[in-house]
Design a protein around this motif. Structure first.
Motif, mmCIF file in Angstrom:
data_model
loop_
_atom_site.group_PDB
_atom_site.id
_atom_site.type_symbol
_atom_site.label_atom_id
_atom_site.label_comp_id
_atom_site.label_asym_id
_atom_site.label_seq_id
_atom_site.Cartn_x
_atom_site.Cartn_y
_atom_site.Cartn_z
ATOM 1 N N GLU A 1 0.805 -1.221 0.000
ATOM 2 C CA GLU A 1 0.000 0.000 0.000
ATOM 3 C C GLU A 1 0.836 1.268 0.000
ATOM 4 N N VAL A 2 2.041 1.207 0.549
ATOM 5 C CA VAL A 2 2.883 2.405 0.597
ATOM 6 C C VAL A 2 3.404 2.742 -0.793
ATOM 7 N N ILE A 3 3.984 1.783 -1.456
ATOM 8 C CA ILE A 3 4.627 2.067 -2.736
ATOM 9 C C ILE A 3 3.645 2.083 -3.909
ATOM 10 N N HIS A 4 2.540 1.373 -3.793
ATOM 11 C CA HIS A 4 1.617 1.287 -4.918
ATOM 12 C C HIS A 4 0.511 2.337 -4.920
ATOM 13 N N GLU A 5 0.596 3.323 -4.051
ATOM 14 C CA GLU A 5 -0.278 4.498 -4.142
ATOM 15 C C GLU A 5 0.133 5.209 -5.439
ATOM 16 N N PRO A 6 -0.797 5.687 -6.261
ATOM 17 C CA PRO A 6 -0.463 6.183 -7.605
ATOM 18 C C PRO A 6 0.691 7.190 -7.695
ATOM 19 N N HIS A 7 0.700 8.223 -6.875
ATOM 20 C CA HIS A 7 1.789 9.208 -6.968
ATOM 21 C C HIS A 7 3.124 8.584 -6.548
ATOM 22 N N ARG A 8 3.098 7.763 -5.528
ATOM 23 C CA ARG A 8 4.335 7.130 -5.055
ATOM 24 C C ARG A 8 4.863 6.140 -6.090
ATOM 25 N N LEU A 9 3.961 5.461 -6.752
ATOM 26 C CA LEU A 9 4.351 4.541 -7.814
ATOM 27 C C LEU A 9 5.040 5.305 -8.945
ATOM 28 N N ARG A 10 4.493 6.449 -9.302
ATOM 29 C CA ARG A 10 5.100 7.285 -10.344
ATOM 30 C C ARG A 10 6.463 7.812 -9.908
ATOM 31 N N ILE A 11 6.585 8.209 -8.646
ATOM 32 C CA ILE A 11 7.865 8.699 -8.129
ATOM 33 C C ILE A 11 8.913 7.598 -8.261
ATOM 34 N N CYS A 12 8.586 6.406 -7.780
ATOM 35 C CA CYS A 12 9.544 5.304 -7.815
ATOM 36 C C CYS A 12 9.897 4.908 -9.239
ATOM 37 N N ALA A 13 8.922 4.862 -10.118
ATOM 38 C CA ALA A 13 9.189 4.522 -11.516
ATOM 39 C C ALA A 13 10.105 5.562 -12.161
ATOM 40 N N PHE A 14 9.952 6.823 -11.807
ATOM 41 C CA PHE A 14 10.795 7.892 -12.344
ATOM 42 C C PHE A 14 12.233 7.766 -11.841
ATOM 43 N N LEU A 15 12.409 7.187 -10.659
ATOM 44 C CA LEU A 15 13.743 7.050 -10.067
ATOM 45 C C LEU A 15 14.485 5.785 -10.508
ATOM 46 N N VAL A 16 13.775 4.814 -11.079
ATOM 47 C CA VAL A 16 14.389 3.528 -11.425
ATOM 48 C C VAL A 16 15.619 3.649 -12.327
ATOM 49 N N PRO A 17 15.566 4.390 -13.423
ATOM 50 C CA PRO A 17 16.704 4.341 -14.348
ATOM 51 C C PRO A 17 17.948 5.120 -13.920
ATOM 52 N N VAL A 18 17.907 5.810 -12.794
ATOM 53 C CA VAL A 18 19.043 6.652 -12.389
ATOM 54 C C VAL A 18 19.420 6.394 -10.935
ATOM 55 N N GLY A 19 20.608 6.855 -10.566
ATOM 56 C CA GLY A 19 21.057 6.723 -9.190
ATOM 57 C C GLY A 19 20.390 7.711 -8.258
ATOM 58 N N ARG B 1 17.802 11.709 -8.453
ATOM 59 C CA ARG B 1 17.330 12.905 -9.163
ATOM 60 C C ARG B 1 17.116 14.024 -8.151
ATOM 61 N N GLU B 2 17.258 15.247 -8.622
ATOM 62 C CA GLU B 2 17.020 16.396 -7.761
ATOM 63 C C GLU B 2 15.535 16.488 -7.432
ATOM 64 N N PHE B 3 15.250 16.936 -6.212
ATOM 65 C CA PHE B 3 13.876 17.112 -5.745
ATOM 66 C C PHE B 3 13.061 17.912 -6.755
ATOM 67 N N ALA B 4 13.617 19.025 -7.224
ATOM 68 C CA ALA B 4 12.893 19.900 -8.162
ATOM 69 C C ALA B 4 12.584 19.184 -9.468
ATOM 70 N N GLU B 5 13.480 18.333 -9.933
ATOM 71 C CA GLU B 5 13.249 17.589 -11.167
ATOM 72 C C GLU B 5 12.086 16.616 -11.005
ATOM 73 N N VAL B 6 12.045 15.929 -9.874
ATOM 74 C CA VAL B 6 10.944 15.000 -9.593
ATOM 75 C C VAL B 6 9.631 15.774 -9.503
ATOM 76 N N ARG B 7 9.652 16.872 -8.764
ATOM 77 C CA ARG B 7 8.457 17.709 -8.588
ATOM 78 C C ARG B 7 7.912 18.179 -9.931
ATOM 79 N N ASP B 8 8.796 18.699 -10.770
ATOM 80 C CA ASP B 8 8.370 19.253 -12.048
ATOM 81 C C ASP B 8 7.877 18.173 -13.011
#
Length: 84
Positions: free
Chosen positions: A8-26, A28-35
Motif C-alpha cells: 500500500e505504501v509504494i503502490h499508491e499512484p503518486h508514489r508509484l510514479r515517483i519510484c518509476a521515475f527514479l528507477v533508471p538513475v542513481g 534525481r534532484e527534488f525539483a526535477e521529480v516535482r516538475d
C-alpha cells in the motif's frame, strides 16, 4: 512462480510514479521529480516522507553553487517493493 505482493505504501499512484521515475538513475534532484510529476513541494515531500520511512527512498542533502540541494534516490528495498 512467486505471488505478487501489493504494498500500500509504494503502490499508491503518486508514489508509484515517483519510484518509476527514479528507477533508471542513481538519483534525481527534488525539483526535477516535482516538475516531472506535476506535484507541489508539499505533496512531494509528504509522499517522500512515507517512502523514506519504509526505507524505499533515500534523501541526500547538500550544497551546490551556494544553494541547498536535495537528491532523491530509490533504495534496493524500494526497487524490490516496486517489482513485487
Amino acid at each position: 512462480m512467486p505471488h505478487p505482493v501489493f504494498d500500500e505504501v509504494i503502490h499508491e499512484p503518486h508514489r508509484l510514479r515517483i519510484c518509476a521515475f527514479l528507477v533508471p538513475v542513481g538519483g534525481r534532484e527534488f525539483a526535477e521529480v516535482r516538475d516531472e510529476l506535476g506535484l507541489s513541494d508539499s505533496a512531494l515531500s509528504k509522499h517522500l516522507k512515507a517512502l523514506t520511512a519504509k526505507g524505499y527512498t533515500r534523501l541526500e542533502r547538500g550544497v551546490r553553487d551556494g544553494r541547498q540541494l536535495t537528491t532523491v534516490a530509490l533504495t534496493a528495498a524500494g526497487r524490490e517493493a516496486l517489482c513485487g
